[in-house]
Design a protein around this motif. Structure first.
Motif, short mmCIF file in Angstrom:
data_model
loop_
_atom_site.label_atom_id
_atom_site.label_comp_id
_atom_site.label_asym_id
_atom_site.label_seq_id
_atom_site.Cartn_x
_atom_site.Cartn_y
_atom_site.Cartn_z
N PHE A 1 -12.66 5.27 -8.18
CA PHE A 1 -12.04 5.92 -9.08
C PHE A 1 -10.33 5.79 -9.29
O PHE A 1 -9.65 5.63 -10.31
CB PHE A 1 -12.32 7.22 -9.59
N LEU A 2 -9.90 6.11 -7.99
CA LEU A 2 -8.29 5.84 -7.76
C LEU A 2 -7.91 4.12 -8.02
O LEU A 2 -6.85 3.95 -8.59
CB LEU A 2 -7.93 6.53 -6.75
N GLU A 3 -9.12 3.37 -7.44
CA GLU A 3 -8.41 2.03 -7.47
C GLU A 3 -8.55 1.42 -8.75
O GLU A 3 -7.74 0.54 -9.12
CB GLU A 3 -9.65 1.38 -6.60
N VAL A 4 -9.46 1.97 -9.51
CA VAL A 4 -9.59 1.09 -10.87
C VAL A 4 -8.37 1.68 -11.65
O VAL A 4 -7.88 0.92 -12.52
CB VAL A 4 -10.89 1.63 -11.61
N TRP A 5 -7.81 2.81 -11.61
CA TRP A 5 -6.77 3.24 -12.41
C TRP A 5 -5.48 2.52 -11.78
O TRP A 5 -4.57 2.52 -12.57
CB TRP A 5 -6.82 4.89 -12.34
N ARG A 6 -5.32 2.30 -10.52
CA ARG A 6 -4.36 1.77 -10.04
C ARG A 6 -4.22 0.34 -10.51
O ARG A 6 -3.13 -0.17 -10.43
CB ARG A 6 -4.20 2.12 -8.76
N ARG A 7 -5.30 -0.28 -10.37
CA ARG A 7 -5.24 -1.94 -10.40
C ARG A 7 -5.42 -2.33 -11.88
O ARG A 7 -4.87 -3.29 -12.43
CB ARG A 7 -6.37 -2.54 -9.72
N GLN A 8 -6.27 -1.80 -12.73
CA GLN A 8 -6.44 -1.86 -14.24
C GLN A 8 -6.22 -0.75 -14.99
O GLN A 8 -7.04 -0.47 -15.87
CB GLN A 8 -7.94 -2.39 -14.55
N PRO A 9 -5.15 -0.06 -15.05
CA PRO A 9 -4.80 1.07 -15.93
C PRO A 9 -5.03 0.86 -17.52
O PRO A 9 -5.70 1.44 -18.44
CB PRO A 9 -3.68 1.58 -15.66
N ARG A 10 -4.46 -0.55 -18.15
CA ARG A 10 -4.33 -0.67 -19.32
C ARG A 10 -5.64 -0.97 -19.70
O ARG A 10 -6.35 -0.75 -20.87
CB ARG A 10 -3.41 -2.03 -19.47
N THR A 11 -6.53 -1.92 -18.77
CA THR A 11 -7.73 -1.99 -19.44
C THR A 11 -8.59 -0.81 -19.58
O THR A 11 -9.43 -0.85 -20.42
CB THR A 11 -8.45 -3.07 -18.24
N MET A 12 -8.33 0.09 -18.77
CA MET A 12 -9.47 1.19 -18.79
C MET A 12 -8.83 1.89 -20.04
O MET A 12 -9.84 2.43 -21.02
CB MET A 12 -8.96 2.19 -17.83
N LEU A 13 -7.52 2.11 -20.36
CA LEU A 13 -7.18 2.79 -21.63
C LEU A 13 -7.76 1.95 -23.06
O LEU A 13 -8.17 2.81 -23.83
CB LEU A 13 -5.62 2.96 -21.68
N LEU A 14 -7.71 0.86 -22.98
CA LEU A 14 -8.01 -0.14 -24.11
C LEU A 14 -9.53 -0.13 -24.33
O LEU A 14 -10.01 0.20 -25.30
CB LEU A 14 -7.53 -1.47 -23.82
N ALA A 15 -10.26 -0.07 -23.14
CA ALA A 15 -11.70 -0.03 -23.18
C ALA A 15 -12.11 1.31 -23.71
O ALA A 15 -13.01 1.59 -24.47
CB ALA A 15 -12.28 -0.42 -21.94
N THR A 16 -11.32 2.26 -23.46
CA THR A 16 -11.80 3.64 -23.89
C THR A 16 -11.55 3.75 -25.37
O THR A 16 -12.23 4.41 -26.13
CB THR A 16 -10.89 4.71 -23.06
N GLY A 17 -10.40 3.22 -25.85
CA GLY A 17 -10.02 3.26 -27.13
C GLY A 17 -11.11 2.37 -28.04
O GLY A 17 -11.41 2.88 -29.10
N LEU A 18 -11.69 1.25 -27.35
CA LEU A 18 -12.62 0.38 -28.14
C LEU A 18 -14.08 1.32 -28.37
O LEU A 18 -14.46 1.33 -29.49
CB LEU A 18 -12.83 -0.67 -27.40
N ALA A 19 -14.42 2.04 -27.19
CA ALA A 19 -15.29 2.78 -27.12
C ALA A 19 -15.61 4.14 -28.05
O ALA A 19 -16.47 4.29 -28.73
CB ALA A 19 -15.89 3.18 -25.62
N THR A 20 -14.23 4.52 -28.12
CA THR A 20 -14.14 5.58 -29.18
C THR A 20 -14.42 5.28 -30.49
O THR A 20 -15.22 6.17 -31.45
CB THR A 20 -12.67 6.18 -28.91
N GLY A 21 -14.00 4.45 -30.96
CA GLY A 21 -14.17 3.83 -32.30
C GLY A 21 -15.82 3.50 -32.66
O GLY A 21 -16.41 3.94 -33.77
N VAL A 22 -16.34 2.92 -31.66
CA VAL A 22 -17.97 2.37 -31.65
C VAL A 22 -18.69 3.66 -31.82
O VAL A 22 -19.64 4.10 -32.41
CB VAL A 22 -18.20 1.46 -30.61
#
Length: 450
Positions: A247-268
């Motif tokens: 959990f810490l590693e993914v937020w450290r290495r791919q924070p933008r991807t996490m936020l953008l993927a969450t925004g995508l899933a929110t709309g769907v």
């Protein structure tokens, strides 16, 4: 920002999962990845219906009608609170110990909680212990649900040959609409058989859909016990040193991807929640349509959505995930603006067309996500990354939109306000997609840090 997120695919067709499994293994992989999401969404749909119709009488009779209904829906929403926690917990286990073991645990936990709700005595027998036990079951179930989808999607994609990840990953995606059809058909049978307002329904009829989930659990457990760990995870576990907290590693290495993927899933999820949950209540409560009539429409719409979801997932192997998801989100946004004026004509044909088209358009937006989200993340934290972004989107798009749906439709501007809200969230999803990479040609073994 774009340069940091748009990670190019690895050059050349690098094998991601070895040779294609034999037909028996493929069938087991497909069933194993589909079973859990079918149970997950089946419980979601039947619990929402039971909470609206009977749980305030069975578990919260002492607090009165309106307050009891609010309490019943509170237990319904509780799953959303625990889903992100479950995605972190089971994501860690899945990224460290393997996909197969984790999926067996989430399936059993999720399924047994559903059956336990169907068997549990009400407040008339257990007193205050009944609602407390219900809350505990829902909390545990929320944890398991949070770990289920990502594991199922990874189990499919990490077993798939190159160029077929979308085809393999369609099964956890169609599980949602298959569950919607099953749950709707079950309640239609109950409605036609004993009536949802009868004493028999309050006494035992509502329990039938919960107990029937045992059949799904048995099938799912059998196929998951008789499948192997994914080759991608097995290779990574053998060749990669495991370090850090996923959990810490993914937020450290791919924070933008996490936020953008969450925004995508929110709309769907916003479009999905309104289509599969709110519109049934709106059609019967505000438009005066019969319950049997809207349930028949829902079944037809669900079957159409199964077809479009599967076709879009398969097509994404050739055309790319991002192109199809973008088209689906744009189509859903436009239809959301048309939907409520169409429904408010009160024509049964118009209501049917509105709901069927909405669920048909959901297919291109939702179908490719089974492969798209896992492909965005590196193997060592793929379970956590895809699961957390998916479940955070489920909270923001699924839970929140259901809370505001009724007030928005009752506002001064009328139901079109809800349509505008859905369209706005889908516009954000399209904006997120523009900043996310295309992934269908990327090898799952390629580094994805961005």
């Amino acid at each position: 920002m774009s340069a940091a997120v748009r990670t190019p695919p690895s050059p050349g067709p690098t094998p991601s999962a070895g040779p294609r499994p034999d037909r028996t293994a493929v069938r087991r992989i497909n069933l194993a990845s589909m079973a859990g999401t079918t149970i997950e969404f089946y419980d979601y749909f039947i619990y929402g219906t039971a909470a609206a119709l009977v749980f305030h009488k069975v578990f919260f009779p002492a607090v009165g009608g309106v307050v009891g209904t609010i309490a019943a829906f509170g237990t319904f929403a509780l799953v959303y609170v625990f889903r992100p926690v479950g995605s972190i917990l089971f994501g860690h286990v899945g990224d460290r110990l393997g996909r197969k073991r984790t999926l067996i645990v989430t399936l059993m936990t999720m399924g047994l909680c559903t059956v336990a709700v169907g068997l549990m005595p009400g407040a008339a027998t257990l007193g205050v212990a009944a609602p407390i036990l219900l809350i505990v079951l829902r909390a545990v179930q929320g944890l398991a649900v949070g770990g289920e989808w990502a594991g199922a999607a990874l189990f499919a994609t990490e077993n798939a040959p190159d160029g077929q990840r979308g085809r393999f990953a369609l099964y956890p995606q169609v599980g949602a609409t298959v569950a919607f059809a099953l749950a709707t058909a079950t309640f239609l049978a109950v409605d036609l058989g004993i009536g949802e307002t009868s004493d028999a329904f309050v006494s035992w009829g509502w329990r039938v859909p919960f107990l029937l989930s045992a059949l799904l659990i048995g099938v799912g457990l059998y196929v998951r016990l008789h499948t192997d760990e994914t080759p991608v995870f097995t290779d990574a576990a053998r060749t990669t040193t495991r370090r850090g907290v996923p959990f810490l590693e993914v937020w450290r290495r791919q924070p933008r991807t996490m936020l953008l993927a969450t925004g995508l899933a929110t709309g769907v999820f916003a479009a999905m929640s309104v289509a599969t949950s709110y519109l049934t209540s709106y059609a019967t409560g505000s438009l005066g349509m019969s319950k049997a009539g809207i349930l028949v429409i829902d079944i037809i719409a669900a079957l159409v959505s199964v077809a479009t979801t599967a076709y879009a997932a398969i097509l994404s192997d050739r055309l790319g995930r991002r192109r199809l998801v973008t088209a689906g989100c744009i189509g859903l946004a436009v239809w959301s603006l048309v939907l409520f004026p169409l429904l408010d004509t009160r024509s049964p044909f118009a209501i049917g067309a509105g709901i069927v088209v909405l669920l048909a358009l959901l297919g291109p937006a939702y179908g490719p996500l089974g492969a798209y989200l896992p492909e965005m993340f590196s193997t060592r934290y793929r379970y956590t990354g895809s699961g957390v972004s998916y479940n955070l989107g489920g909270v923001a798009g699924g839970a929140v939109i259901l809370v505001v749906a009724a007030p928005l439709t009752a506002s001064a501007w009328g139901p079109i306000t809800l349509g505008l809200c859905i369209a706005g969230l889908l516009a954000i999803a399209v904006g997120c997609l523009r900043r996310l990479p295309e992934t269908h040609e990327r090898a799952l073994t390629a580094a994805c840090d961005a």
